[in-house]
Design an enzyme around this catalytic site. Structure first.
Site, PDB file in Angstrom:
ATOM      1  N   LYS A 185       0.079  -2.441  -9.589  1.00  0.00           N
ATOM      2  CA  LYS A 185       0.533  -2.924 -10.728  1.00  0.00           C
ATOM      3  C   LYS A 185       0.924  -1.990 -11.713  1.00  0.00           C
ATOM      4  O   LYS A 185       0.547  -0.926 -11.764  1.00  0.00           O
ATOM      5  CB  LYS A 185      -0.939  -3.751 -11.403  1.00  0.00           C
ATOM      6  CG  LYS A 185      -1.192  -5.081 -10.261  1.00  0.00           C
ATOM      7  CD  LYS A 185      -2.441  -5.832 -10.925  1.00  0.00           C
ATOM      8  CE  LYS A 185      -2.855  -6.823 -10.165  1.00  0.00           C
ATOM      9  NZ  LYS A 185      -4.181  -7.705 -10.514  1.00  0.00           N
ATOM     10  N   TYR A 241       2.008 -15.823  -9.577  1.00  0.00           N
ATOM     11  CA  TYR A 241       0.743 -16.196 -10.062  1.00  0.00           C
ATOM     12  C   TYR A 241       0.466 -17.723 -10.328  1.00  0.00           C
ATOM     13  O   TYR A 241      -0.320 -18.205 -11.167  1.00  0.00           O
ATOM     14  CB  TYR A 241       0.164 -15.427 -11.372  1.00  0.00           C
ATOM     15  CG  TYR A 241      -0.448 -13.854 -11.112  1.00  0.00           C
ATOM     16  CD1 TYR A 241      -1.221 -13.737 -10.064  1.00  0.00           C
ATOM     17  CD2 TYR A 241       0.470 -12.975 -11.779  1.00  0.00           C
ATOM     18  CE1 TYR A 241      -1.633 -12.303  -9.999  1.00  0.00           C
ATOM     19  CE2 TYR A 241      -0.113 -11.793 -11.848  1.00  0.00           C
ATOM     20  CZ  TYR A 241      -1.144 -11.355 -10.890  1.00  0.00           C
ATOM     21  OH  TYR A 241      -1.242 -10.015 -10.494  1.00  0.00           O
ATOM     22  N   THR A 280     -12.468  -8.174  -7.493  1.00  0.00           N
ATOM     23  CA  THR A 280     -11.550  -8.302  -8.447  1.00  0.00           C
ATOM     24  C   THR A 280     -11.945  -7.484  -9.733  1.00  0.00           C
ATOM     25  O   THR A 280     -10.847  -7.027 -10.481  1.00  0.00           O
ATOM     26  CB  THR A 280     -11.486  -9.853  -8.823  1.00  0.00           C
ATOM     27  OG1 THR A 280     -11.164 -10.522  -7.569  1.00  0.00           O
ATOM     28  CG2 THR A 280     -10.387 -10.084  -9.784  1.00  0.00           C
ATOM     29  N   ASN A 333      -6.843  -4.137 -13.144  1.00  0.00           N
ATOM     30  CA  ASN A 333      -7.341  -3.777 -11.726  1.00  0.00           C
ATOM     31  C   ASN A 333      -6.382  -3.367 -10.659  1.00  0.00           C
ATOM     32  O   ASN A 333      -6.668  -3.342  -9.453  1.00  0.00           O
ATOM     33  CB  ASN A 333      -8.134  -4.958 -11.331  1.00  0.00           C
ATOM     34  CG  ASN A 333      -7.409  -6.164 -11.066  1.00  0.00           C
ATOM     35  OD1 ASN A 333      -6.023  -6.115 -10.962  1.00  0.00           O
ATOM     36  ND2 ASN A 333      -7.787  -7.076 -10.580  1.00  0.00           N
ATOM     37  N   HIS A 390      -2.299  -5.576  -6.382  1.00  0.00           N
ATOM     38  CA  HIS A 390      -2.643  -7.160  -5.931  1.00  0.00           C
ATOM     39  C   HIS A 390      -2.788  -6.841  -4.499  1.00  0.00           C
ATOM     40  O   HIS A 390      -1.818  -6.179  -3.873  1.00  0.00           O
ATOM     41  CB  HIS A 390      -1.607  -7.518  -6.419  1.00  0.00           C
ATOM     42  CG  HIS A 390      -1.289  -9.188  -5.715  1.00  0.00           C
ATOM     43  ND1 HIS A 390      -2.110 -10.395  -6.008  1.00  0.00           N
ATOM     44  CD2 HIS A 390      -0.700  -9.384  -4.612  1.00  0.00           C
ATOM     45  CE1 HIS A 390      -1.741 -11.195  -5.103  1.00  0.00           C
ATOM     46  NE2 HIS A 390      -1.165 -10.612  -4.282  1.00  0.00           N
ATOM     47  N   GLU A 410       4.060 -14.814  -0.479  1.00  0.00           N
ATOM     48  CA  GLU A 410       4.357 -13.620  -1.411  1.00  0.00           C
ATOM     49  C   GLU A 410       5.407 -12.771  -0.712  1.00  0.00           C
ATOM     50  O   GLU A 410       6.052 -12.378  -1.453  1.00  0.00           O
ATOM     51  CB  GLU A 410       3.043 -13.072  -1.627  1.00  0.00           C
ATOM     52  CG  GLU A 410       1.974 -13.852  -2.423  1.00  0.00           C
ATOM     53  CD  GLU A 410       0.580 -13.422  -2.685  1.00  0.00           C
ATOM     54  OE1 GLU A 410      -0.008 -13.748  -3.430  1.00  0.00           O
ATOM     55  OE2 GLU A 410       0.396 -12.263  -2.119  1.00  0.00           O
TER      56      GLU A 410
END
Ligand code: DAT
Ligand code: MG
Length: 150
Positions: free
Chosen positions: A9, A49, A91, A112, A115, A126
């Site tokens: 991310k 998402y 998470t 975090n 993914h 995905e």
């Protein structure tokens, strides 16, 4: 062969953790079959998402994932979906185990770092969402015989 979708991310990219994260997956023994730096569109973020669409944190999640470059990856190996989730950790980085990516490098659920697909079917969805088939490269690492008993 099983595959999973992982994405570093914007916080992971901005903090210079791309190499460290890829290193951990390589060192474990999984095979990189897709890799690109992506400026994520709002449309892609909302599709990715989609299961969280009704959650209160959905708008901030989409804002965050579109806030800077993301490193999108596909990794391959027996059991890679569940194993990558273990390497990533829980998470919330604050409670993620030390030794995991989130446990070692984060303190906040909204930052975090990475993914990872949560199931084989999710991974298939995905991968198809983020990568065109010709962007994935199937190859046989020379080290396989030293990683996997035949
Ligand atoms: P994971 O990324 O571990 O699969 P998830 O799919 O439940 O977690 O949620 C997707 C992302 O949404 C997660 O990485 C961070 C954010 N998120 C999840 N729960 C949250 C919460 N309670 N508050 C804020 N952000 C949250
Ligand atoms: Mg998830």
């Amino acid at each position: 062969m099983e595959r999973t979708f992982l994405a570093i991310k914007p916080d992971g990219v901005q903090r210079g953790l791309v190499g460290e994260i890829i290193r951990r997956l390589e060192a474990k023994g999984f095979t990189l079959v897709g890799l690109k730096l992506v400026r994520v569109s709002k449309e892609l973020a909302e599709k990715h998402y989609d299961v969280h669409r009704e959650r209160p944190f959905f708008p901030s999640l989409v804002a965050f994932i579109t806030s800077g470059p993301v490193v999108a990856m596909v990794w391959e190996g027996d059991g890679v979906v569940a194993a990558a989730r273990k390497l990533i950790g829980a998470t919330n980085p604050l409670t993620a185990e030390p030794g995991t990516i989130r446990g070692d490098f984060g303190i906040s659920i909204g930052r975090n770092l990475i993914h990872g697909s949560d199931a084989i079917e999710t991974a298939q969805r995905e991968i198809a969402l983020w990568f065109a088939p010709e962007e994935l490269v199937a190859w046989q690492p020379a080290a396989t015989a030293w990683l996997v008993e035949s």
